[in-house]
Design a protein around this motif. Structure first.
Motif, PDB file in Angstrom:
ATOM      1  N   PHE A   1      14.268 -12.249   3.545  1.00  0.00           N
ATOM      2  CA  PHE A   1      14.642 -10.993   2.584  1.00  0.00           C
ATOM      3  C   PHE A   1      16.297 -11.215   2.703  1.00  0.00           C
ATOM      4  CE2 PHE A   1      10.590  -9.928   4.538  1.00  0.00           C
ATOM      5  CZ  PHE A   1       9.680  -9.984   3.574  1.00  0.00           C
ATOM      6  N   HIS A   2      16.755 -11.833   3.301  1.00  0.00           N
ATOM      7  CA  HIS A   2      18.448 -11.847   3.437  1.00  0.00           C
ATOM      8  C   HIS A   2      18.841 -10.260   3.519  1.00  0.00           C
ATOM      9  CE1 HIS A   2      18.858 -16.207   2.313  1.00  0.00           C
ATOM     10  NE2 HIS A   2      17.726 -16.271   2.152  1.00  0.00           N
ATOM     11  N   GLY A   3      18.385  -9.611   4.251  1.00  0.00           N
ATOM     12  CA  GLY A   3      18.829  -8.217   4.489  1.00  0.00           C
ATOM     13  C   GLY A   3      18.594  -7.237   3.528  1.00  0.00           C
ATOM     14  N   ASP A   4      17.746  -7.632   2.454  1.00  0.00           N
ATOM     15  CA  ASP A   4      17.203  -6.810   1.437  1.00  0.00           C
ATOM     16  C   ASP A   4      15.901  -5.850   1.961  1.00  0.00           C
ATOM     17  OD1 ASP A   4      16.363  -5.268  -1.042  1.00  0.00           O
ATOM     18  OD2 ASP A   4      16.668  -7.203  -1.984  1.00  0.00           O
ATOM     19  N   LYS A   5      16.321  -4.627   2.268  1.00  0.00           N
ATOM     20  CA  LYS A   5      15.417  -3.794   2.941  1.00  0.00           C
ATOM     21  C   LYS A   5      14.274  -3.474   1.903  1.00  0.00           C
ATOM     22  CE  LYS A   5      16.736  -3.788   7.152  1.00  0.00           C
ATOM     23  NZ  LYS A   5      16.140  -4.622   8.241  1.00  0.00           N
ATOM     24  N   GLN A   6      14.815  -3.103   0.701  1.00  0.00           N
ATOM     25  CA  GLN A   6      13.801  -2.832  -0.235  1.00  0.00           C
ATOM     26  C   GLN A   6      12.744  -3.892  -0.630  1.00  0.00           C
ATOM     27  OE1 GLN A   6      12.937  -0.048  -1.425  1.00  0.00           O
ATOM     28  NE2 GLN A   6      11.439  -0.758  -2.942  1.00  0.00           N
ATOM     29  N   LEU A   7      13.115  -5.368  -0.585  1.00  0.00           N
ATOM     30  CA  LEU A   7      12.419  -6.433  -0.783  1.00  0.00           C
ATOM     31  C   LEU A   7      11.528  -6.208   0.220  1.00  0.00           C
ATOM     32  CD1 LEU A   7      11.659  -8.632  -2.329  1.00  0.00           C
ATOM     33  CD2 LEU A   7      13.517 -10.044  -1.426  1.00  0.00           C
ATOM     34  N   GLU A   8      12.016  -6.236   1.720  1.00  0.00           N
ATOM     35  CA  GLU A   8      11.245  -6.293   2.895  1.00  0.00           C
ATOM     36  C   GLU A   8       9.935  -5.214   2.714  1.00  0.00           C
ATOM     37  OE1 GLU A   8      11.807  -6.482   7.733  1.00  0.00           O
ATOM     38  OE2 GLU A   8      13.542  -6.116   6.432  1.00  0.00           O
ATOM     39  N   ARG A   9      10.267  -4.030   2.346  1.00  0.00           N
ATOM     40  CA  ARG A   9       9.477  -3.069   2.464  1.00  0.00           C
ATOM     41  C   ARG A   9       8.221  -3.225   1.095  1.00  0.00           C
ATOM     42  NH1 ARG A   9      13.681   0.376   3.479  1.00  0.00           N
ATOM     43  NH2 ARG A   9      14.484   0.700   0.963  1.00  0.00           N
ATOM     44  N   HIS A  10       8.769  -3.800   0.112  1.00  0.00           N
ATOM     45  CA  HIS A  10       7.959  -4.201  -0.905  1.00  0.00           C
ATOM     46  C   HIS A  10       7.085  -5.266  -0.445  1.00  0.00           C
ATOM     47  CE1 HIS A  10       7.038  -3.813  -5.299  1.00  0.00           C
ATOM     48  NE2 HIS A  10       6.984  -5.348  -5.341  1.00  0.00           N
ATOM     49  N   ALA A  11       7.431  -5.959   0.461  1.00  0.00           N
ATOM     50  CA  ALA A  11       6.357  -7.180   0.886  1.00  0.00           C
ATOM     51  C   ALA A  11       5.344  -6.524   1.973  1.00  0.00           C
ATOM     52  CB  ALA A  11       7.316  -8.135   1.410  1.00  0.00           C
ATOM     53  N   ASP A  12       5.426  -5.419   2.380  1.00  0.00           N
ATOM     54  CA  ASP A  12       4.574  -4.743   3.244  1.00  0.00           C
ATOM     55  C   ASP A  12       3.449  -3.853   2.429  1.00  0.00           C
ATOM     56  OD1 ASP A  12       3.221  -2.853   5.200  1.00  0.00           O
ATOM     57  OD2 ASP A  12       5.113  -2.703   6.143  1.00  0.00           O
ATOM     58  N   LEU A  13       2.205  -4.486   2.550  1.00  0.00           N
ATOM     59  CA  LEU A  13       1.220  -3.851   1.600  1.00  0.00           C
ATOM     60  C   LEU A  13       0.771  -2.337   1.983  1.00  0.00           C
ATOM     61  CD1 LEU A  13      -1.072  -6.750   1.062  1.00  0.00           C
ATOM     62  CD2 LEU A  13       0.610  -6.036  -0.339  1.00  0.00           C
ATOM     63  N   MET A  14       0.980  -2.072   3.251  1.00  0.00           N
ATOM     64  CA  MET A  14       0.855  -0.531   3.703  1.00  0.00           C
ATOM     65  C   MET A  14       1.772   0.363   3.128  1.00  0.00           C
ATOM     66  SD  MET A  14      -1.945  -0.837   5.840  1.00  0.00           S
ATOM     67  CE  MET A  14      -2.858  -2.018   6.967  1.00  0.00           C
ATOM     68  N   TRP A  15       3.306  -0.174   3.294  1.00  0.00           N
ATOM     69  CA  TRP A  15       4.007   0.521   2.727  1.00  0.00           C
ATOM     70  C   TRP A  15       3.860   0.652   1.004  1.00  0.00           C
ATOM     71  CZ3 TRP A  15       7.539  -0.017  -1.278  1.00  0.00           C
ATOM     72  CH2 TRP A  15       8.642   1.017  -1.274  1.00  0.00           C
ATOM     73  N   SER A  16       3.534  -0.254   0.445  1.00  0.00           N
ATOM     74  CA  SER A  16       3.045  -0.190  -1.144  1.00  0.00           C
ATOM     75  C   SER A  16       2.213   0.715  -1.252  1.00  0.00           C
ATOM     76  CB  SER A  16       2.873  -1.683  -1.486  1.00  0.00           C
ATOM     77  OG  SER A  16       3.779  -2.574  -1.436  1.00  0.00           O
ATOM     78  N   LEU A  17       1.059   0.942  -0.656  1.00  0.00           N
ATOM     79  CA  LEU A  17       0.019   1.943  -0.901  1.00  0.00           C
ATOM     80  C   LEU A  17       0.563   3.247  -0.441  1.00  0.00           C
ATOM     81  CD1 LEU A  17      -3.042  -0.055   0.690  1.00  0.00           C
ATOM     82  CD2 LEU A  17      -2.323   0.078  -1.606  1.00  0.00           C
ATOM     83  N   ASP A  18       1.473   3.281   0.189  1.00  0.00           N
ATOM     84  CA  ASP A  18       1.849   4.640   0.683  1.00  0.00           C
ATOM     85  C   ASP A  18       3.048   5.228  -0.345  1.00  0.00           C
ATOM     86  OD1 ASP A  18       0.357   5.070   3.017  1.00  0.00           O
ATOM     87  OD2 ASP A  18       2.006   4.269   4.222  1.00  0.00           O
ATOM     88  N   HIS A  19       3.794   4.162  -0.915  1.00  0.00           N
ATOM     89  CA  HIS A  19       4.893   4.694  -1.631  1.00  0.00           C
ATOM     90  C   HIS A  19       4.956   4.330  -3.186  1.00  0.00           C
ATOM     91  CE1 HIS A  19       6.360   4.875   2.471  1.00  0.00           C
ATOM     92  NE2 HIS A  19       7.051   5.688   2.114  1.00  0.00           N
ATOM     93  N   LEU A  20       4.142   3.343  -3.828  1.00  0.00           N
ATOM     94  CA  LEU A  20       3.996   2.947  -5.000  1.00  0.00           C
ATOM     95  C   LEU A  20       2.771   3.781  -5.594  1.00  0.00           C
ATOM     96  CD1 LEU A  20       4.923  -0.693  -4.636  1.00  0.00           C
ATOM     97  CD2 LEU A  20       6.585   1.015  -5.238  1.00  0.00           C
ATOM     98  N   PRO A  21       2.895   3.902  -7.002  1.00  0.00           N
ATOM     99  CA  PRO A  21       1.568   4.257  -7.504  1.00  0.00           C
ATOM    100  C   PRO A  21       0.418   3.425  -7.397  1.00  0.00           C
ATOM    101  CG  PRO A  21       3.631   4.409  -9.088  1.00  0.00           C
ATOM    102  CD  PRO A  21       3.982   3.760  -7.826  1.00  0.00           C
ATOM    103  N   PRO A  22      -0.566   4.232  -7.278  1.00  0.00           N
ATOM    104  CA  PRO A  22      -1.814   3.125  -7.104  1.00  0.00           C
ATOM    105  C   PRO A  22      -2.083   2.389  -8.181  1.00  0.00           C
ATOM    106  CG  PRO A  22      -2.462   5.535  -6.384  1.00  0.00           C
ATOM    107  CD  PRO A  22      -1.127   5.629  -7.231  1.00  0.00           C
ATOM    108  N   PRO A  23      -2.291   1.018  -7.772  1.00  0.00           N
ATOM    109  CA  PRO A  23      -2.478   0.174  -9.080  1.00  0.00           C
ATOM    110  C   PRO A  23      -3.870   0.194  -9.621  1.00  0.00           C
ATOM    111  CG  PRO A  23      -2.370  -1.291  -7.221  1.00  0.00           C
ATOM    112  CD  PRO A  23      -1.843   0.276  -6.683  1.00  0.00           C
ATOM    113  N   ARG A  24      -3.994   0.059 -11.071  1.00  0.00           N
ATOM    114  CA  ARG A  24      -5.407  -0.203 -11.602  1.00  0.00           C
ATOM    115  C   ARG A  24      -5.829  -1.623 -11.191  1.00  0.00           C
ATOM    116  NH1 ARG A  24      -8.157   3.289 -14.606  1.00  0.00           N
ATOM    117  NH2 ARG A  24      -6.201   4.542 -14.684  1.00  0.00           N
ATOM    118  N   THR A  25      -6.413  -1.984  -9.996  1.00  0.00           N
ATOM    119  CA  THR A  25      -7.026  -3.073  -9.613  1.00  0.00           C
ATOM    120  C   THR A  25      -8.063  -3.100  -8.652  1.00  0.00           C
ATOM    121  OG1 THR A  25      -6.466  -5.444  -9.025  1.00  0.00           O
ATOM    122  CG2 THR A  25      -5.426  -3.648  -8.003  1.00  0.00           C
ATOM    123  N   SER A  26      -9.001  -4.134  -8.295  1.00  0.00           N
ATOM    124  CA  SER A  26      -9.882  -3.830  -7.482  1.00  0.00           C
ATOM    125  C   SER A  26      -9.591  -4.806  -6.187  1.00  0.00           C
ATOM    126  CB  SER A  26     -11.387  -4.508  -8.101  1.00  0.00           C
ATOM    127  OG  SER A  26     -11.799  -3.421  -8.932  1.00  0.00           O
TER     128      SER A  26
END
Length: 373
Positions: A286-311
């Motif tokens: 991630f080279h210090g990019d905290k947003q990219l690091e959080r984005h790679a955390d699936l638990m964080w993604s489920l908590d902070h991003l709109p729920p995706p229309r997928t299975s």
């Protein structure tokens, strides 16, 4: 002779047998107490044990697909993936280059219209500037005249790290299982694109777009789907492509489905983890990019991003897997319109035997969530 060839394994076993017999035969002659006989006993014991360990290691590598080549084993694969340009004038245009074909190990497999076909290919990425070897399983229907205009759903199938694409065929038997289940009528005929997530060997990129480095997520989210749909009769509408993986590949599969639901309508993670690790195999992702690091955390993604229309499908074991608690947490975090399913075994380790128990149900699950029309 290749690292995974039967000839190498037979040679190692034969050498171990010869050394064992030689040890028994020459031991009485080495019984005297002087430096020559002591050295001889030590040498013959070490040689025999090394031959036995080599035989066991080669057999385990064949079964579990840890390393594909001698260079892979000794860490000599250091060059990053590169774009492969093809000259249309030579009839080799396009992002997928077929390098060979082989039959599927099923009854009647000699005929593609009966057993399907496995193609060895190289996939080149326009956006990522990466290229990767892969195997593509085409079902029998792909070659039958009555289906000549039919488009098929497809699933990308990923190994763990380091893994080999060959292991998905020999060890995990994806083509054979897909053929069997489709013949039973429990899943629809599907194309399987089998490869490892390591697109910049030997580095474990965790399907991340590394700043200033390999753009692995772009390769899997954009280049690979476009290449497959351009070369094969795959459905072009959303909902025709899914992704399956085990271990590292399982993390990648879930991440691709969560982050790119417009591309992957379903993602199955077998024994997956939910956050990209940072270790000697990954380097600084991630080279210090905290947003990219959080984005790679699936638990964080489920908590902070709109729920995706997928299975999503996650698998674990109550005993033998260390992702059981995290998998339960992951399931609890999923919100509509995302759909989640799970396979929980009473016991099973992080290995091929466990995944072989889960693959038939996984293929049926993903088949039921994809459509090529």
């Amino acid at each position: 002779m290749g690292l995974t060839s039967n000839e190498v394994l037979v040679l190692a076993v034969a050498l171990a047998v010869v050394l064992f017999i030689g040890t028994v035969w020459f031991w009485p002659r080495l019984a005297r107490q002087n430096w020559r006989t002591v050295t001889g006993r030590v040498g013959i014991l070490i040689a025999t044990q090394l031959a036995i360990f080599a035989s066991v290691g080669l057999a385990a590598n064949q079964a579990f697909g840890f390393y594909a080549t001698w260079a892979d084993l000794f860490g000599q694969e250091t060059s990053p993936g590169v774009v492969v340009d093809h000259d249309p004038a030579k009839g080799r245009g396009g992002p997928v280059e077929v390098r060979g074909t082989r039959p599927v190990n099923v009854p009647g497999g000699g005929s593609p219209s009966t057993g399907g076909q496995i193609q060895k290919v190289t996939v080149s990425g326009k956006e990522s500037d990466l290229a990767s070897k892969a195997y593509v399983y085409l079902p029998p229907e792909y070659f039958q005249p009555r289906y000549k205009d039919r488009k098929f759903p497809a699933a990308v199938v990923l190994t763990g790290y380091p893994g080999t694409a060959e292991a998905l065929i020999k060890g995990l038997r994806y083509p054979q299982t897909a053929h069997e289940r489709a013949k039973r009528g429990t899943m629809q005929p599907m194309i399987l694109v089998m490869l490892r997530p390591t697109v910049a060997p030997p580095r474990d990129t965790e399907c991340v777009d590394v700043p200033g480095g390999p753009q692995a997520e772009t390769f899997f989210a954009k280049d690979l789907p476009e290449a497959v749909s351009e070369h094969y009769r795959v459905g072009e509408k959303p909902g025709s492509l899914g992704v399956i993986g085990d271990s590292t590949g399982g993390y990648c599969a879930l991440k691709l489905a969560v982050h790119h639901p417009d591309v992957y309508a379903a993602g199955a993670g077998l024994s997956a983890y939910y956050k990209a690790p940072i270790d000697v195999t990954t380097g600084d992702l991630f080279h210090g990019d905290k947003q990219l690091e959080r984005h790679a955390d699936l638990m964080w993604s489920l908590d902070h991003l709109p729920p995706p229309r997928t299975s999503l499908l996650v698998t674990t074991s109550k005993q033998g897997e260390d992702n059981y608690a995290d998998t339960e947490r992951f399931i609890d975090k999923v919100q509509p319109p995302t759909r989640v399913s799970s396979i929980t075994l009473p016991s099973g380790g992080h290995n091929f035997n466990t995944w072989r128990r889960e693959i038939p149900a996984t293929l049926e699950w993903i088949s039921g969530r994809l459509s090529a029309t």
